[in-house]
Scaffold this motif. Structure first.
Motif, PDB file in Angstrom:
ATOM      1  N   THR A 131     -18.223 -10.019 -16.887  1.00 29.43           N
ATOM      2  CA  THR A 131     -18.484  -9.170 -18.044  1.00 29.43           C
ATOM      3  C   THR A 131     -18.505  -7.704 -17.659  1.00 29.43           C
ATOM      4  OG1 THR A 131     -19.766 -10.942 -19.086  1.00 29.43           O
ATOM      5  CG2 THR A 131     -20.121  -8.703 -19.906  1.00 29.43           C
ATOM      6  N   ALA A 132     -19.160  -7.386 -16.528  1.00 32.82           N
ATOM      7  CA  ALA A 132     -19.219  -5.996 -16.060  1.00 32.82           C
ATOM      8  C   ALA A 132     -17.817  -5.462 -15.786  1.00 32.82           C
ATOM      9  CB  ALA A 132     -20.091  -5.909 -14.813  1.00 32.82           C
ATOM     10  N   ARG A 133     -16.991  -6.267 -15.167  1.00 27.62           N
ATOM     11  CA  ARG A 133     -15.619  -5.822 -14.883  1.00 27.62           C
ATOM     12  C   ARG A 133     -14.845  -5.581 -16.170  1.00 27.62           C
ATOM     13  NH1 ARG A 133     -11.907 -10.114 -12.000  1.00 27.62           N
ATOM     14  NH2 ARG A 133     -12.180 -11.055 -14.058  1.00 27.62           N
ATOM     15  N   GLU A 134     -14.961  -6.504 -17.123  1.00 29.00           N
ATOM     16  CA  GLU A 134     -14.207  -6.388 -18.366  1.00 29.00           C
ATOM     17  C   GLU A 134     -14.649  -5.186 -19.193  1.00 29.00           C
ATOM     18  OE1 GLU A 134     -15.037 -10.242 -19.896  1.00 29.00           O
ATOM     19  OE2 GLU A 134     -13.430 -11.216 -18.754  1.00 29.00           O
ATOM     20  N   LEU A 135     -15.926  -4.847 -19.113  1.00 28.37           N
ATOM     21  CA  LEU A 135     -16.435  -3.715 -19.890  1.00 28.37           C
ATOM     22  C   LEU A 135     -16.167  -2.372 -19.220  1.00 28.37           C
ATOM     23  CD1 LEU A 135     -19.894  -5.122 -21.070  1.00 28.37           C
ATOM     24  CD2 LEU A 135     -17.796  -4.900 -22.407  1.00 28.37           C
ATOM     25  N   GLY A 136     -15.847  -2.368 -17.931  1.00 30.87           N
ATOM     26  CA  GLY A 136     -15.585  -1.129 -17.216  1.00 30.87           C
ATOM     27  C   GLY A 136     -16.723  -0.647 -16.343  1.00 30.87           C
ATOM     28  N   TYR A 137     -17.674  -1.519 -16.042  1.00 29.04           N
ATOM     29  CA  TYR A 137     -18.818  -1.137 -15.220  1.00 29.04           C
ATOM     30  C   TYR A 137     -18.385  -0.746 -13.808  1.00 29.04           C
ATOM     31  CZ  TYR A 137     -23.307  -1.590 -12.754  1.00 29.04           C
ATOM     32  OH  TYR A 137     -24.421  -1.353 -11.984  1.00 29.04           O
ATOM     33  N   PHE A 138     -17.305  -1.375 -13.310  1.00 30.60           N
ATOM     34  CA  PHE A 138     -16.839  -1.085 -11.954  1.00 30.60           C
ATOM     35  C   PHE A 138     -15.688  -0.072 -11.923  1.00 30.60           C
ATOM     36  CE2 PHE A 138     -19.579  -3.996 -10.003  1.00 30.60           C
ATOM     37  CZ  PHE A 138     -19.591  -5.193 -10.718  1.00 30.60           C
ATOM     38  N   ASP A 139     -15.327   0.462 -13.079  1.00 26.04           N
ATOM     39  CA  ASP A 139     -14.256   1.455 -13.113  1.00 26.04           C
ATOM     40  C   ASP A 139     -14.718   2.751 -12.439  1.00 26.04           C
ATOM     41  OD1 ASP A 139     -12.819  -0.362 -14.528  1.00 26.04           O
ATOM     42  OD2 ASP A 139     -12.909   0.694 -16.451  1.00 26.04           O
ATOM     43  N   VAL A 140     -13.743   3.542 -12.000  1.00 29.47           N
ATOM     44  CA  VAL A 140     -14.026   4.865 -11.434  1.00 29.47           C
ATOM     45  C   VAL A 140     -13.231   5.897 -12.228  1.00 29.47           C
ATOM     46  CG1 VAL A 140     -13.954   6.309  -9.380  1.00 29.47           C
ATOM     47  CG2 VAL A 140     -14.395   3.853  -9.151  1.00 29.47           C
ATOM     48  N   PRO A 141     -13.880   6.742 -13.044  1.00 29.81           N
ATOM     49  CA  PRO A 141     -15.338   6.755 -13.261  1.00 29.81           C
ATOM     50  C   PRO A 141     -15.789   5.571 -14.105  1.00 29.81           C
ATOM     51  CG  PRO A 141     -14.275   8.298 -14.725  1.00 29.81           C
ATOM     52  CD  PRO A 141     -13.195   7.798 -13.808  1.00 29.81           C
ATOM     53  N   ARG A 142     -17.067   5.234 -14.015  1.00 24.78           N
ATOM     54  CA  ARG A 142     -17.641   4.094 -14.729  1.00 24.78           C
ATOM     55  C   ARG A 142     -17.602   4.347 -16.225  1.00 24.78           C
ATOM     56  NH1 ARG A 142     -23.002   2.020 -12.140  1.00 24.78           N
ATOM     57  NH2 ARG A 142     -21.436   1.118 -10.738  1.00 24.78           N
ATOM     58  N   THR A 143     -17.149   3.327 -16.981  1.00 25.48           N
ATOM     59  CA  THR A 143     -17.027   3.466 -18.440  1.00 25.48           C
ATOM     60  C   THR A 143     -17.978   2.548 -19.196  1.00 25.48           C
ATOM     61  OG1 THR A 143     -15.205   1.868 -18.454  1.00 25.48           O
ATOM     62  CG2 THR A 143     -14.620   4.204 -18.307  1.00 25.48           C
ATOM     63  N   ALA A 144     -18.860   1.860 -18.489  1.00 24.43           N
ATOM     64  CA  ALA A 144     -19.870   1.010 -19.127  1.00 24.43           C
ATOM     65  C   ALA A 144     -21.137   1.063 -18.278  1.00 24.43           C
ATOM     66  CB  ALA A 144     -19.378  -0.425 -19.264  1.00 24.43           C
ATOM     67  N   SER A 145     -22.282   0.889 -18.926  1.00 24.77           N
ATOM     68  CA  SER A 145     -23.570   0.956 -18.249  1.00 24.77           C
ATOM     69  C   SER A 145     -24.180  -0.437 -18.127  1.00 24.77           C
ATOM     70  CB  SER A 145     -24.518   1.854 -19.043  1.00 24.77           C
ATOM     71  OG  SER A 145     -24.817   1.252 -20.304  1.00 24.77           O
ATOM     72  N   VAL A 146     -25.293  -0.517 -17.400  1.00 22.20           N
ATOM     73  CA  VAL A 146     -26.040  -1.778 -17.322  1.00 22.20           C
ATOM     74  C   VAL A 146     -26.489  -2.213 -18.711  1.00 22.20           C
ATOM     75  CG1 VAL A 146     -28.157  -2.850 -16.480  1.00 22.20           C
ATOM     76  CG2 VAL A 146     -26.781  -1.456 -14.936  1.00 22.20           C
ATOM     77  N   ASP A 147     -26.853  -1.249 -19.549  1.00 23.60           N
ATOM     78  CA  ASP A 147     -27.251  -1.582 -20.921  1.00 23.60           C
ATOM     79  C   ASP A 147     -26.105  -2.255 -21.680  1.00 23.60           C
ATOM     80  OD1 ASP A 147     -29.730  -0.537 -20.454  1.00 23.60           O
ATOM     81  OD2 ASP A 147     -29.403   1.321 -21.561  1.00 23.60           O
ATOM     82  N   ASP A 148     -24.868  -1.772 -21.456  1.00 24.73           N
ATOM     83  CA  ASP A 148     -23.706  -2.389 -22.107  1.00 24.73           C
ATOM     84  C   ASP A 148     -23.505  -3.818 -21.621  1.00 24.73           C
ATOM     85  OD1 ASP A 148     -21.983   0.762 -21.758  1.00 24.73           O
ATOM     86  OD2 ASP A 148     -23.068  -0.019 -23.499  1.00 24.73           O
ATOM     87  N   VAL A 149     -23.641  -4.020 -20.313  1.00 19.30           N
ATOM     88  CA  VAL A 149     -23.501  -5.369 -19.749  1.00 19.30           C
ATOM     89  C   VAL A 149     -24.586  -6.278 -20.302  1.00 19.30           C
ATOM     90  CG1 VAL A 149     -23.495  -6.739 -17.636  1.00 19.30           C
ATOM     91  CG2 VAL A 149     -22.411  -4.472 -17.662  1.00 19.30           C
ATOM     92  N   ALA A 150     -25.812  -5.761 -20.377  1.00 16.11           N
ATOM     93  CA  ALA A 150     -26.928  -6.549 -20.892  1.00 16.11           C
ATOM     94  C   ALA A 150     -26.687  -6.965 -22.337  1.00 16.11           C
ATOM     95  CB  ALA A 150     -28.223  -5.755 -20.780  1.00 16.11           C
ATOM     96  N   ALA A 151     -26.161  -6.051 -23.149  1.00 16.13           N
ATOM     97  CA  ALA A 151     -25.885  -6.374 -24.551  1.00 16.13           C
ATOM     98  C   ALA A 151     -24.840  -7.481 -24.660  1.00 16.13           C
ATOM     99  CB  ALA A 151     -25.424  -5.119 -25.290  1.00 16.13           C
ATOM    100  N   ALA A 152     -23.805  -7.411 -23.826  1.00 15.27           N
ATOM    101  CA  ALA A 152     -22.761  -8.441 -23.856  1.00 15.27           C
ATOM    102  C   ALA A 152     -23.291  -9.786 -23.385  1.00 15.27           C
ATOM    103  CB  ALA A 152     -21.571  -8.006 -23.001  1.00 15.27           C
ATOM    104  N   LEU A 153     -24.224  -9.763 -22.427  1.00 19.56           N
ATOM    105  CA  LEU A 153     -24.806 -10.999 -21.899  1.00 19.56           C
ATOM    106  C   LEU A 153     -25.974 -11.502 -22.739  1.00 19.56           C
ATOM    107  CD1 LEU A 153     -24.887 -10.160 -18.073  1.00 19.56           C
ATOM    108  CD2 LEU A 153     -23.291 -11.689 -19.247  1.00 19.56           C
ATOM    109  N   ASN A 154     -26.396 -10.686 -23.703  1.00 16.17           N
ATOM    110  CA  ASN A 154     -27.526 -11.031 -24.564  1.00 16.17           C
ATOM    111  C   ASN A 154     -28.801 -11.231 -23.744  1.00 16.17           C
ATOM    112  OD1 ASN A 154     -28.773 -11.509 -27.048  1.00 16.17           O
ATOM    113  ND2 ASN A 154     -28.389 -13.715 -26.961  1.00 16.17           N
ATOM    114  N   CYS A 155     -29.061 -10.260 -22.854  1.00 19.48           N
ATOM    115  CA  CYS A 155     -30.274 -10.314 -22.037  1.00 19.48           C
ATOM    116  C   CYS A 155     -30.821  -8.902 -21.863  1.00 19.48           C
ATOM    117  CB  CYS A 155     -29.994 -10.952 -20.677  1.00 19.48           C
ATOM    118  SG  CYS A 155     -28.933  -9.971 -19.592  1.00 19.48           S
ATOM    119  N   ALA A 156     -31.977  -8.776 -21.247  1.00 18.47           N
ATOM    120  CA  ALA A 156     -32.585  -7.464 -21.017  1.00 18.47           C
ATOM    121  C   ALA A 156     -31.818  -6.705 -19.938  1.00 18.47           C
ATOM    122  CB  ALA A 156     -34.041  -7.641 -20.590  1.00 18.47           C
ATOM    123  N   PRO A 157     -31.812  -5.361 -20.005  1.00 16.42           N
ATOM    124  CA  PRO A 157     -31.125  -4.563 -18.973  1.00 16.42           C
ATOM    125  C   PRO A 157     -31.609  -4.877 -17.562  1.00 16.42           C
ATOM    126  CG  PRO A 157     -31.644  -3.190 -20.852  1.00 16.42           C
ATOM    127  CD  PRO A 157     -32.308  -4.508 -21.111  1.00 16.42           C
ATOM    128  N   GLY A 158     -32.922  -5.086 -17.393  1.00 18.23           N
ATOM    129  CA  GLY A 158     -33.438  -5.415 -16.067  1.00 18.23           C
ATOM    130  C   GLY A 158     -32.886  -6.727 -15.547  1.00 18.23           C
TER     131      GLY A 158
END
Length: 216
Positions: free
Chosen positions: A170-197
């Motif tokens: 999910t992080a890869r698909e959203l752009g979390y690992f892109d340079v520069p990064r285009t997604a945050s942990v909050d974005d990944v958390a929303a896609a996973l339906n879980c808390a950011p932590g």
């Protein structure tokens, strides 16, 4: 054993209707087959992970004659899995037959891309790989990418739990690992339906597992 990275480019006559639908739509960001059972006599069973509009996808499946029974499960706002029984046409049957003969093993995931191509890796003996390439039906153009000795390079992925793998994907698909990064942990958390932590913990543990499994 050899491993080959392949890209298959389909034309308008050979592309699967669901691949064409996803490729031609702006509602989808990723479309991958992660498991498949090819043993059926009349149909085959597959599991897909998709990032996009689940309602649009389900409506398209209802319109597609090749699709039999299916079960769509939402895993986030725009992520879902699909179990589907598919009735292959002749070109699909011949392609599947070519890459499941003898020593050959196709390594998931199989990535269906918006340019009407499919990318995957296959492992096997050189003669079987050559015969598979020669057996690709007309209307499908094959491009051979990386070629080498199979060294179990997917062991790093195998060290992950299902949830860690989902977090990394999910992080890869959203752009979390892109340079520069285009997604945050909050974005990944929303896609996973879980808390950011929780998402951050999944990512840290997954990254640690992958690094530990690599031979650097």
């Amino acid at each position: 054993m050899k491993t080959v990275r392949l890209t298959l480019r389909y034309d308008a006559e050979t592309i699967h209707p669901m691949h064409r639908f996803v490729a031609d739509s702006d509602d989808f960001d990723a479309y991958r087959m992660v498991h498949g059972n090819l043993a059926g006599d009349d149909d085959h069973a597959f599991i897909f992970h998709v990032v996009g509009d689940p309602d649009a996808y389900a409506a398209a499946m209802e319109r597609t004659e090749q699709v039999g029974d299916y079960d769509l499960n939402r895993t986030g706002e725009r992520t879902f899995t699909v179990y589907v029984r598919d009735v292959p046409e002749d070109v699909d049957e011949r392609l599947l037959d070519s890459f499941t003969r003898g020593s050959l093993v196709v390594l998931p995931p199989i990535e269906y891309r918006s340019d009407w191509t499919v990318r995957f890796s296959v492992v096997g003996e050189s003669d079987d790989l050559r015969r598979a390439l020669e057996g690709i039906p007309d209307g499908i153009e094959a491009t051979v990418g990386r070629v080498g000795e199979y060294d179990g390079g997917d062991a790093a992925v195998g060290s992950l739990t299902d949830r860690q793998r989902e977090a990394l994907r999910t992080a890869r698909e959203l752009g979390y690992f892109d340079v520069p990064r285009t997604a945050s942990v909050d974005d990944v958390a929303a896609a996973l339906n879980c808390a950011p932590g929780t998402a951050a913990e999944h990512l840290r543990k997954a990254e640690a597992s992958v690094i530990d499994a690599l031979e650097l």
